[in-house]
Design a protein around this motif. Structure first.
Motif, mmCIF file in Angstrom:
data_model
loop_
_atom_site.group_PDB
_atom_site.id
_atom_site.type_symbol
_atom_site.label_atom_id
_atom_site.label_comp_id
_atom_site.label_asym_id
_atom_site.label_seq_id
_atom_site.Cartn_x
_atom_site.Cartn_y
_atom_site.Cartn_z
ATOM 1 N N SER A 73 30.951 35.524 0.016
ATOM 2 C CA SER A 73 31.925 36.616 0.128
ATOM 3 C C SER A 73 33.045 36.249 1.101
ATOM 4 C CB SER A 73 31.230 37.907 0.561
ATOM 5 O OG SER A 73 31.000 37.908 1.952
ATOM 6 N N ILE A 74 32.703 35.435 2.098
ATOM 7 C CA ILE A 74 33.745 35.008 3.023
ATOM 8 C C ILE A 74 34.778 34.161 2.286
ATOM 9 C CG2 ILE A 74 34.242 33.604 5.058
ATOM 10 C CD1 ILE A 74 31.473 34.343 6.076
ATOM 11 N N HIS A 79 40.054 32.991 -0.027
ATOM 12 C CA HIS A 79 40.895 32.639 -1.167
ATOM 13 C C HIS A 79 41.933 33.692 -1.463
ATOM 14 C CE1 HIS A 79 39.353 28.998 -3.454
ATOM 15 N NE2 HIS A 79 39.032 28.883 -2.187
ATOM 16 N N SER A 80 41.506 34.932 -1.450
ATOM 17 C CA SER A 80 42.463 35.972 -1.806
ATOM 18 C C SER A 80 43.545 36.091 -0.734
ATOM 19 C CB SER A 80 41.740 37.300 -2.040
ATOM 20 O OG SER A 80 41.360 37.875 -0.823
ATOM 21 N N TYR A 102 45.443 31.958 8.248
ATOM 22 C CA TYR A 102 44.069 31.466 8.438
ATOM 23 C C TYR A 102 43.477 31.978 9.752
ATOM 24 C CZ TYR A 102 40.381 27.997 9.435
ATOM 25 O OH TYR A 102 39.211 27.378 9.770
ATOM 26 N N TYR A 103 44.191 31.841 10.838
ATOM 27 C CA TYR A 103 43.676 32.324 12.105
ATOM 28 C C TYR A 103 43.556 33.845 12.132
ATOM 29 C CZ TYR A 103 44.406 27.570 13.954
ATOM 30 O OH TYR A 103 44.356 26.226 14.171
ATOM 31 N N GLY A 104 44.489 34.505 11.481
ATOM 32 C CA GLY A 104 44.418 35.967 11.400
ATOM 33 C C GLY A 104 43.167 36.397 10.638
ATOM 34 N N LEU A 105 42.901 35.681 9.582
ATOM 35 C CA LEU A 105 41.724 35.989 8.785
ATOM 36 C C LEU A 105 40.458 35.811 9.606
ATOM 37 C CD1 LEU A 105 40.448 36.513 6.021
ATOM 38 C CD2 LEU A 105 40.541 34.060 5.598
#
Lengths: 214, 214, 214, 214
Positions: A73-74, A79-80, A102-105
DNA sequence: CATGAATGAGACTTCATTCAT
DNA sequence: GATGAATGAAGTCTCATTCAT
């Protein structure tokens, strides 16, 4: 492109499966974060998910399946999120944007990332391979961006340096999740901006004046 | 300076304790690396150490003690290695040397480092604190060096950037242990020289010409 | 000649293994007879054997192992009992003696035989094959005796009839164990003598005067 | 004469009950034969029967009910088959005919018979009694025939021998079902003719000339 | 009547730890 | 000091049965 490793369920209704598994993942992440995969019991997972142990096993076959679902799920989320980044025309600006995303995610899914990296070694062999493949895909994203930047002359990197640098960028993201206890005084914005500065300068590669054998 | 967390043993002979525990640690690291702490049984540890389960428990009180001993022995090694670095007069040269020693150490004790970082969360609370304190000490070493470099004007870093940068340096060392599967084509020398270049350039902090909001 | 299927034990002391397994078998037979293999729990077996569940599993690996041990011990007993019968010079007298021994054995080990025949289908594949091989050996014993009697002209049987007859003799033994509820009025001596009479007359094969298509 | 043990059903339509139960029995026999009663799940039975687990439980109350239905249906079949045999005037010819019918029936319903004898011990107490009563009825049939033959002087048997002999005949029938793996080379016709010969000769009771203490 | 998701008691098995020898 | 047999708490998973739809 990505054939998912299907997890068996004895329930037919696909949308119900999705719903129950989401409950399961949410509960499991909290528990795994807190106590680790091995110290978490399947009963606890079921309880945290809001249903009985019997129901839990209607949607998975083994405890390891839960861990796999968490990891999977991560990557779906990754990806989305990163799908939005325009990879066609790699440039330093795009790279910076990608890092921000990426870092925000990672910031938003800290617990999930910590769990994934701490516990993925407990996955069964084939699931581990699947997860590693996903990870490689992510690193490759950075690799491609770096390559384009190098080709455009925006960054000064040899091909081998690109490989290392892409891991470097990737790992610094993990740091935000793993070392929160040490970075309590930083906001995610500070972290992103400082890291970006370090990383980009590090790769800019002007002839530095620092003396040393390196 | 640091009172060790003493592990109880029902054996009196100190040198025997040391000997047996060394056997134990050697065996345990291999097993923990391979299967993880939880999947390794105390019987297996005893067997790998070359004695019986009964004897194992003459030298420790719980399975977690073994993990603690593993972690502790790593820091002992780290200290004896990095103790050589002259911290009095921090400079970029000293910093580079420290990184060389640190990354070199990680290379030689890969398995131990991986085990420590993967499994330390399984330590009992007080042991975990002890290990974290040791880790903070290490990061502080970099912090002090960076501060001196900044004060001397060799590096262009704000105090807050120094904190982050010290973690940054530290984490890149872990990367060598954790991502060997991805860095198979690199020698440790290549790794050290490339990383040092990235990191030092990243922190040199000349006004770079790269455009971007960071 | 007969390589036993070895059952793993984590205990080293062979004589202790033998002792504990004997306790285990004794308890298990009673329980299996009473409730069947599947309705008997491993805890009950351990209790009946006089030790804890943990100890039970020091001497076996799976519940099915217990069943196998039961079956195996029966054949050991059968062999040591029927080993006495002189097979060299098969004759009607020897055959009658063999039947006496065989039926007498079944009488003394009724519970064991019932358990073996009722539950052996629950054995794992390889154990089942081993047990069937043992059974075939027993039937073969009768086959050889019958063949010799036929060759000496004491019995009037074709080769194919010998095959069937040997099973016939074998199965009548099982009857004594399985149908005790119906044969409560018979002593084992009566059973043996009547059965012997039926069976021997049946195979004597004088031209009988009974009319019928057979 | 024999009040059936009624199995509760929440469905009213009798003909539907009969139809569903027939489906159930057909599926269950196959499964029980293959894996045994305990290793077969109710879900599997439902599936093999062609409907859902919910529907299964509309027609029975417990899993054991299914086993009972299987056993009961066998005796229904036995009765309708052997009902044809004329018991009024028992004679050796009638006896031989009865054996032919009985063994022929077993041949046609091998699986059912094996299941019944292997698994009937798992029936609840009252169902087991019912099934045993049915079995006794069958044995009694042979008993009556043998008695008549003895009274007519066609067979030379004491009353006690008749009891034993009737079980003897009965059990040899089971042998055909249970030991097919060993009798693969025999046709049912061969089996019937040989067995009949053995059995009838065995009971004919001429003063045999075989020497021996029996 | 039919369906199938939900339940939870209970089964098997493991393994850290103890203690008599 | 060394050994290894004994222990039992606790974990994972199954499956008969129920009941709302």
């Amino acid at each position: 492109m990505n054939e998912k490793r299907a997890i068996q369920s004895s329930v037919k209704d696909e949308s119900l499966i999705e719903k129950r598994r989401a409950q399961m993942i949410r509960g499991a992440v909290t528990l795994f974060k807190e106590k680790g995969f091995h110290r978490t019991t399947t009963r606890e997972i079921a309880k945290a998910a809001g249903f009985s142990i019997g129901t839990l096993y209607e949607y998975i076959r083994t405890k390891e399946d839960v861990l796999y679902l968490v990891c999977d799920s991560i990557y779906d989320e990754v990806h989305s999120r990163l799908g939005a980044v325009d990879l066609k025309n790699g440039s330093v600006e795009v790279l910076v944007t990608a890092l921000e995303h990426y870092y925000g995610l990672i910031d938003e899914m800290q617990d999930e990332f910590v769990v994934m990296y701490q516990e993925s070694k407990s996955l069964p062999k084939d699931a581990l391979e699947y997860v590693l493949k996903k990870e490689i895909e992510m690193v490759s994203l950075f690799e491609r961006l770096l390559t384009e930047c190098a080709e455009r002359g925006q960054l000064n990197l040899t091909p081998k340096e690109i490989v290392l640098a892409s891991h470097h960028l990737f790992v610094q993201g993990q740091m935000w999740a793993f070392r929160r206890w040490a970075l309590r005084d930083f906001t995610i914005e500070e972290f992103i901006s400082m890291q970006t500065k370090f990383l980009m300068q590090g790769m800019a590669g002007e002839k530095t004046t620092i003396t040393g054998g390196y």
